[in-house]
Design an enzyme around this catalytic site. Sequence first.
Site, short mmCIF file in Angstrom:
data_model
loop_
_atom_site.label_atom_id
_atom_site.label_comp_id
_atom_site.label_asym_id
_atom_site.label_seq_id
_atom_site.Cartn_x
_atom_site.Cartn_y
_atom_site.Cartn_z
N THR A 286 -1.83 5.96 8.45
CA THR A 286 -2.30 5.36 9.41
C THR A 286 -3.03 6.26 10.25
OG1 THR A 286 -0.44 3.75 9.09
CG2 THR A 286 -1.34 3.76 11.44
N ASN B 45 -5.05 -1.69 -1.36
CA ASN B 45 -3.19 -1.71 -1.68
C ASN B 45 -2.70 -3.06 -2.09
OD1 ASN B 45 -4.59 -1.86 0.94
ND2 ASN B 45 -2.58 -2.57 1.44
N GLN C 250 -4.10 4.81 -1.64
CA GLN C 250 -3.73 4.33 -2.77
C GLN C 250 -4.05 4.98 -4.05
OE1 GLN C 250 -1.17 2.28 -3.26
NE2 GLN C 250 -0.91 1.42 -1.04
N SER D 274 -1.79 9.98 2.00
CA SER D 274 -0.39 9.88 2.45
C SER D 274 0.69 10.26 1.61
CB SER D 274 -0.05 8.42 2.80
OG SER D 274 1.06 8.34 3.53
N THR E 32 4.07 20.73 16.73
CA THR E 32 4.61 21.66 15.72
C THR E 32 4.33 21.08 14.13
OG1 THR E 32 6.01 22.31 17.30
CG2 THR E 32 6.52 22.93 15.03
N CYS F 261 3.65 -11.07 6.46
CA CYS F 261 5.00 -11.31 7.23
C CYS F 261 5.43 -10.07 8.16
CB CYS F 261 6.10 -11.35 6.29
SG CYS F 261 6.03 -10.22 5.07
N1 PLP Z 1 -3.98 2.69 3.81
C1 PLP Z 1 -3.66 2.05 2.73
C2 PLP Z 1 -4.78 1.71 1.72
C3 PLP Z 1 -2.20 1.88 2.54
O1 PLP Z 1 -1.79 1.40 1.47
C4 PLP Z 1 -1.43 2.39 3.58
C5 PLP Z 1 0.30 2.22 3.40
O2 PLP Z 1 0.60 1.14 2.70
C6 PLP Z 1 -1.82 3.06 4.55
C7 PLP Z 1 -3.02 3.03 4.77
C8 PLP Z 1 -0.95 3.62 5.58
O3 PLP Z 1 -0.35 4.79 5.20
P1 PLP Z 1 1.16 5.32 5.93
O4 PLP Z 1 2.25 4.52 5.56
O5 PLP Z 1 1.36 6.69 5.64
O6 PLP Z 1 0.82 5.46 7.44
#
Ligand code: PLP
Length: 394
Positions: free
Chosen positions: A73, A152, A180, A200, A238, A326
């Site tokens: 994110t 995703n 993903q 991530s 940090t 949801c």
């Molecule tokens: N982008 C995609 C395609 C994702 O599937 C996700 C998480 O489900 C994110 C961004 C967000 O990642 P994070 O949970 O590390 O903030």
Amino acid sequence: MNQTIYLDNAATTRTNPQVVEAMLPYFTENYGNPSSVYEFSAPSKEIIASARETIAESLGARPAEIYFTAGGTESDNWAIKAVAEAYGDKGKHIITSKIEHHAVLHTCEYLEKRGFEITYVDVDENGIIKLDELRKAVRPDTILISVMFANNEIGTIEPVKEIGRIAREHGILFHTDAVQAYGHIPIHVDEYNIDMLSSSAHKLNGPKGIGFLYIRTGIKMRSFVHGGAQERKRRGGTENVPGIAGYKKAVEMAMASMEEREKKERELRDYLIDRVMAEVPYVRLNGHRTTRLANNANFAFQFIEGESLLIMLDSSGICGSSGSACTSGSLDPSHVLLAIGLPHEIAHGSLRLTVSSENTMEEIDFVVERIKEIVKRLRDMSPLYEDFVKSAKR
Ligand code: PLP
């Protein structure tokens, strides 16, 4: 079966015990602040440099192009907002797709309220971006194209190479949300003309709360988090040293096992899809049949609510996910399922199951049997289904 059957690996994955082991010393022994000058902090500094190298190598990038963040994110927010800020004088137009994660879509909406214009390009019935529309959307004031590597919800893999080529031809920056995809399919930033890429760790058996943004050398990017001089003054705070140590291990393991994992996941996933499609009536598979992540199955069951199905699966210890939004507190069906053209009532009956190589065929058999029973039970209670059966008999 009395145990949990975890089929929600697109939401998050199990942190590999070897990853946890790699993290532990950075909590308890080598806990020095990497910004400190004394020798005691050297291991903290070293693991950050070494993780940056490992990640850069996995993408064909340079270590100095990898910036650690708190996850997908943050990386998406950073990429899009910082380009808007740094290149806003050149133009105020951004192109993205209708099926992006909310980390991208809500960032774009935020910019719309601040004078930027966003084009949300359509996808086809399989979730693949319409390249002709994308080409037509390009304008002299377009500063960024942001399209995800793989979706995703439905797992569809986007034509990233072509998108990168279009962006490069027009001198537009290209960001891809690869949250993903990274660690699951091979990615090379030069081959795909990617200028920025988000990832991530928790999607590839790493810890939660750590991610990175790849930023190609030469791109003007302002600081995102103002504070200390960490991450070459672009992201103060940090560093999450244990998280970074875990990320390095997760990437090493993901890269070494990619082919084997992919094969195992594909076998499990195809078996699941084949059985559900053959044994449950009135069901469709969402997403492209083959151009999709190896672990992803997404179904839409007619005449039922995905949420009810999920809750009943949960009572059998099965973890999945539905397409309903949801989390946003609304009962609107998923924007992704609507974008691929599903009517609301069918989009409401969706179920996403995402396998890992740790799942077994026995688990899949158990899950399919439970789906069959629950779908039948829910349909037997559904007035819509009753009407449908009656009209079919007429
Ligand atoms: N982008 C995609 C395609 C994702 O599937 C996700 C998480 O489900 C994110 C961004 C967000 O990642 P994070 O949970 O590390 O903030």
